[in-house]
Design an enzyme around this catalytic site. Structure first.
Site, mmCIF file in Angstrom:
data_model
loop_
_atom_site.group_PDB
_atom_site.id
_atom_site.type_symbol
_atom_site.label_atom_id
_atom_site.label_comp_id
_atom_site.label_asym_id
_atom_site.label_seq_id
_atom_site.Cartn_x
_atom_site.Cartn_y
_atom_site.Cartn_z
ATOM 1 N NE ARG A 44 54.626 30.059 46.088
ATOM 2 C CZ ARG A 44 53.651 30.906 46.365
ATOM 3 N NH1 ARG A 44 53.458 31.983 45.608
ATOM 4 N NH2 ARG A 44 52.841 30.714 47.371
ATOM 5 N N GLY A 45 52.179 27.935 44.497
ATOM 6 C CA GLY A 45 50.831 28.402 44.828
ATOM 7 C C GLY A 45 49.847 27.576 44.012
ATOM 8 C CB ALA A 46 46.836 25.654 45.022
ATOM 9 N NE ARG A 78 55.376 21.911 45.460
ATOM 10 C CZ ARG A 78 55.155 23.062 46.101
ATOM 11 N NH1 ARG A 78 54.897 24.169 45.429
ATOM 12 N NH2 ARG A 78 55.181 23.113 47.421
ATOM 13 C CD GLN A 172 56.717 29.615 50.530
ATOM 14 O OE1 GLN A 172 57.174 29.784 51.659
ATOM 15 N NE2 GLN A 172 56.565 28.423 50.009
ATOM 16 C CG ASP A 213 48.467 24.142 48.561
ATOM 17 O OD1 ASP A 213 48.619 25.054 49.376
ATOM 18 O OD2 ASP A 213 49.146 24.035 47.517
ATOM 19 C CE LYS A 223 54.036 26.412 51.847
ATOM 20 N NZ LYS A 223 54.818 25.251 51.349
HETATM 21 O O1 MRU Z 1 54.653 25.581 48.647
HETATM 22 P P1 MRU Z 1 53.838 26.672 48.020
HETATM 23 O O2 MRU Z 1 54.494 28.009 48.037
HETATM 24 O O3 MRU Z 1 53.342 26.268 46.641
HETATM 25 O O4 MRU Z 1 52.564 26.757 48.961
HETATM 26 C C1 MRU Z 1 51.568 27.691 48.654
HETATM 27 C C2 MRU Z 1 50.494 27.755 49.649
HETATM 28 O O5 MRU Z 1 50.442 27.003 50.610
HETATM 29 C C3 MRU Z 1 49.395 28.723 49.367
HETATM 30 O O6 MRU Z 1 48.911 29.280 50.546
HETATM 31 C C4 MRU Z 1 48.253 27.983 48.662
HETATM 32 O O7 MRU Z 1 48.735 27.311 47.546
HETATM 33 C C5 MRU Z 1 47.154 28.887 48.256
HETATM 34 S S1 MRU Z 1 47.631 29.905 46.911
HETATM 35 C C6 MRU Z 1 46.319 30.842 46.419
#
Ligand code: MRU
Length: 319
Positions: A44-46, A78, A172, A213, A223
């Site tokens: 996870r994470g963009a 997603r 997270q 994201d 988030k």
């Molecule tokens: O739902 P997630 O854990 O994928 O959400 C992640 C976030 O919101 C991060 O802050 C975002 O993707 C930036 S990651 C460098």
């Protein structure tokens, strides 16, 4: 620490659902395994989702799948992080999907190091930095965006302290950001999400840095909870920064047209496996929210720090 590795034509991911208690790995032999990993938040994470999606395309290519069809399947895993769509389209347009995915893997690390270098310029000795969710190495291939800035400042010898929001419902911040900081002995404290406003009112936070994201002309999506942190930061004059690579930018849309992922009710009705509300409780569980540009002091990118109200001027200079 790398979030993923390409080995013997397989994608090996750190299973982030098992952290912080267990450092386990999830092996993807097919593009469908990668889709499962993205949906279940093993990865996870963009930026990490983007590079994993690129490797999903590579796996499909190696098995002679129909890449146009696979691209659409991966894109439906997603909806919010634009990196996923950007990565799939980039690999689809390339001649060699495996090479392209490997290039994107390396680029992600270089990009985050550059974000870290630019971002560290705004960090002062003694700063207490609040972050939300995990925009660290685990959210990318390595190093991180928001936590990349923290890492860079720390490795320059700056005396900094990090405060992590727990980031309900999936934690997270508590599970991943705290773990990353502790592994490198970067001073870190965990707070409940509801405490950040009070700490800012008390003058105990010097800067907020989060990831994104999606970044557009009129704001960012990140988030759930980011908006509340940004509003409190504005009220108490704490500069609120967003660290994100240019691959997260989308200038063709208003940020308000971003599809916000809605996740399952059990993430809210249960905590640590136990139900915390009456059986049958109805739930609203948006996974992201939108922070308008006027609440953002700057976007830390790999090309420099951008005033969100002056995007056009910044990009004209780059061309
Ligand atoms: O739902 P997630 O854990 O994928 O959400 C992640 C976030 O919101 C991060 O802050 C975002 O993707 C930036 S990651 C460098």
């Amino acid at each position: 620490m790398k979030t993923m590795e390409w080995k013997d034509n397989k994608l090996i991911l750190i299973d982030q659902t098992k952290l912080p208690d267990e450092l386990a790995y999830f092996t993807c032999n097919t593009y469908r395994d990668v889709i499962v990993a993205i949906k279940t938040m093993v990865v996870r994470g963009a930026p990490a989702i983007g590079v994993a999606a690129a490797f999903a395309m590579a796996l499909a290519y190696l098995r002679d799948e129909n890449l146009e069809k696979v691209a659409n399947e991966i894109k439906s895993s997603r909806p919010t992080a634009i990196n996923l769509f950007w990565a799939v389209d980039r690999v689809l347009a390339s001649n060699n999907p495996v090479e392209e995915a490997l290039t994107m893997y390396e680029e992600d690390i270089e990009t985050n190091l550059a974000i870290g270098r630019y971002g560290s310029e705004i960090i002062l000795d003694g700063d207490v930095i609040l972050t939300h969710c995990n925009a660290g190495a685990l959210a990318c291939v390595d190093y991180g965006t928001a936590l990349g800035v923290v890492r860079s400042a720390f490795h320059q010898g700056k005396d900094i302290n990090v405060v992590c929001d727990e980031t309900r419902p999936l934690g997270q911040g508590a599970r991943l950001s705290v773990w990353e900081m502790q592994k490198e002995n970067i001073p870190v404290k965990l707070i409940p999400d509801v405490a950040s406003g009070y700490l800012m009112q008390q003058g105990k936070i010097d800067k907020v840095i989060i990831g994104a994201d999606r970044v557009a002309n009129d704001g960012i999506a990140n988030k759930i909870g980011s908006l509340m942190v940004a509003l409190a930061a504005k009220r108490f004059h704490v500069p609120f920064y967003v660290a994100a690579p240019l691959s997260t930018f989308d200038f063709d849309i208003s940020i308000y047209s971003t599809e916000i992922e809605e996740r399952g009710p059990e993430e809210v009705t249960h905590y640590g496996g136990s139900r915390i509300c009456p059986k049958g409780t109805e739930v609203i569980n948006p996974a992201f929210d939108i922070v308008p540009s006027d609440l953002i002091a700057g976007i830390i990118s790999e090309k420099g720090i951008i005033n969100p109200e002056k995007f056009k001027e910044f990009f004209q200079k780059l061309i």
